[in-house]
Design an enzyme around this catalytic site. Structure first.
Site, PDB file in Angstrom:
ATOM      1  N   THR A   1     -27.687  59.445  96.314  1.00  0.00           N
ATOM      2  CA  THR A   1     -28.201  60.737  96.043  1.00  0.00           C
ATOM      3  C   THR A   1     -29.548  60.928  95.989  1.00  0.00           C
ATOM      4  O   THR A   1     -29.915  60.709  94.511  1.00  0.00           O
ATOM      5  CB  THR A   1     -27.067  61.983  95.055  1.00  0.00           C
ATOM      6  OG1 THR A   1     -26.099  61.651  94.764  1.00  0.00           O
ATOM      7  CG2 THR A   1     -27.589  63.495  95.074  1.00  0.00           C
TER       8      THR A   1
ATOM      9  N   PHE B   1     -33.037  63.379  94.793  1.00  0.00           N
ATOM     10  CA  PHE B   1     -32.866  64.528  94.003  1.00  0.00           C
ATOM     11  C   PHE B   1     -34.940  64.752  94.318  1.00  0.00           C
ATOM     12  O   PHE B   1     -35.176  63.981  94.911  1.00  0.00           O
ATOM     13  CB  PHE B   1     -32.908  64.453  92.749  1.00  0.00           C
ATOM     14  CG  PHE B   1     -31.197  64.362  91.994  1.00  0.00           C
ATOM     15  CD1 PHE B   1     -30.693  65.457  91.374  1.00  0.00           C
ATOM     16  CD2 PHE B   1     -31.311  62.991  92.161  1.00  0.00           C
ATOM     17  CE1 PHE B   1     -29.755  65.157  91.022  1.00  0.00           C
ATOM     18  CE2 PHE B   1     -29.604  62.956  91.791  1.00  0.00           C
ATOM     19  CZ  PHE B   1     -29.117  63.588  91.801  1.00  0.00           C
TER      20      PHE B   1
END
Length: 401
Positions: free
Chosen positions: A264, A266
């Protein structure tokens, strides 16, 4: 012999009173010390109607031996740094994230800003507002996952709010199956977690023989917290190993994600942008819109980057909220309805480079709206697929703070 009454503090007329340089209420002792420059003259022969003047206004009076308060001891006016300090990189920084303790967003905040004061928020927009209202100094929020794709909500919030992207961090996602101590897999009737976590572990759960009900929850760590708080012995949660430690759960299975390359991305948000540089790899994020027909505008935008050998790392389209549909009337065929979009683009170049500046200057000529969301260092740390809950610091980010 008649004794004169004790002298009382002199009354200074409002027009000639000298106010002390006080920023906060003082005690009587502090008041006398600060106002030592004003000499009080006692009444003469007990006459209460005597004319009293401040000594500083009496030019005929002899020189005074004033016991002035040192300038260094005077109250200092508040500055912007008193309201929101700018500490060293990651030191005592207040970082907002969405979720509860044990969430992957908390781990991303720790990787981006080691030793920071992490502030959990129940919604993405609350994290944006925490930074805007000076409750937090930074926000670390997810924008895309290698398996689940873009987090559209945060792309919309980037446009709605005026925060700047000052860095990025990429976090490998390591899912675990958690349950109360003593619970066996064959006793489970339900698995709860974030919808993306459930989708990312679907094949592994089936291979484990867990053909049970799967229910969506707000986030992974909140699911683990719910299992522990409610004492659910028939329910397991998909979350991180840190969540297991925080909420006293046991790990039934470790690393249950279907793909090891589950990462992921960010972004780190701040109220002020950082100064772009050219001594390290930088990435720039922009958003634009156009009000012309056809696909030629998007082609021209892509050509502006290709002509200057600027690599794009992402392109995303989102509905234009203020003008979602464009109507084109044609007398022969009727009215055509076209959807209008905002386009988000990430490209590998710093705004300190001339080629990036020229590319945006060209793009601005045929777009109706263009905004730079941020120009920031790329996260160049290698991916480490481990269940460790103590991620290593990320060198990318706003190191100027």
């Amino acid at each position: 012999m008649e004794t004169s009454p004790a002298p009382r503090p002199a009354h200074i007329p409002r027009s000639t009173a000298v106010r002390p340089p006080c920023a906060t209420p003082f005690s009587r002792a502090h008041w006398h010390t600060t106002c030592a420059a004003i000499r009080r003259v006692p009444r003469v022969n007990g006459d209460s109607n005597s004319s009293i003047k401040p000594a500083l206004a009496d030019h005929a009076a002899p020189p005074l031996d004033l016991d002035l308060l040192p300038v260094s001891n005077l109250p200092r006016p508040l500055t912007i740094t008193d309201l929101s300090p700018a500490p060293m990189h990651g030191s005592q920084l207040r970082v907002a994230y969405q979720g509860v303790p044990g969430a992957y967003s908390e781990a991303a905040a720790a990787k981006a800003y080691p030793s920071c004061d992490a502030i959990p928020c129940d919604q993405f927009e609350v994290a944006f507002q925490a930074v805007e209202l000076w409750i937090a100094d930074r926000a670390v929020l997810p924008v895309e996952n290698s398996l689940g794709g873009s987090i559209h909500r945060n792309y919309d919030l980037l446009l709605r709010h005026r925060l700047h992207i000052v860095g990025e961090v990429q976090l490998p996602v390591h899912h675990c199956l958690l349950a109360l101590p003593g619970v066996r897999r064959d006793l489970l009737t339900r698995v709860i977690s974030h919808p993306q976590a459930l989708a990312q572990c679907e094949l592994t759960l089936n291979a484990m023989g867990l053909n049970v009900a799967r229910e969506a929850f707000d986030d992974t760590a909140a699911a683990a917290e719910h299992v522990a708080a409610a004492g659910l012995r028939d329910t397991a949660a998909i979350a991180s190993s840190r969540a297991a430690e925080l909420y006293g759960l046991q790990v039934l299975a470790d690393g249950i994600q279907d793909d090891a390359g589950n990462v992921t991305r960010f972004v780190m948000l701040a109220r002020e942008p950082i100064i772009p540089r050219t001594d390290r790899p930088f990435k720039t994020s922009i958003v634009f819109a156009h009000d012309r027909e056809g696909t030629s505008v998007l082609f021209k935008v892509l050509s502006a980057f290709a002509f200057r050998d600027i690599s794009l790392t992402k392109i995303e389209s989102r509905p234009h909220r203020h003008r979602p549909i464009r109507l084109v009337d044609d007398a022969n065929v009727g009215t055509a309805k076209h959807f209008e979009y905002m386009f988000y683009i990430d490209f590998q170049a710093s705004m300190a480079e001339v080629r990036a500046q020229n590319a945006l200057s060209e793009i601005q000529e045929f777009t109706s709206f263009l905004r730079v969301l941020g120009s920031y260092p790329m996260d160049m740390t290698p991916w480490e697929y481990s269940s460790s809950s103590s991620p290593s610091p990320a060198p990318g980010g706003d190191t100027s703070r």
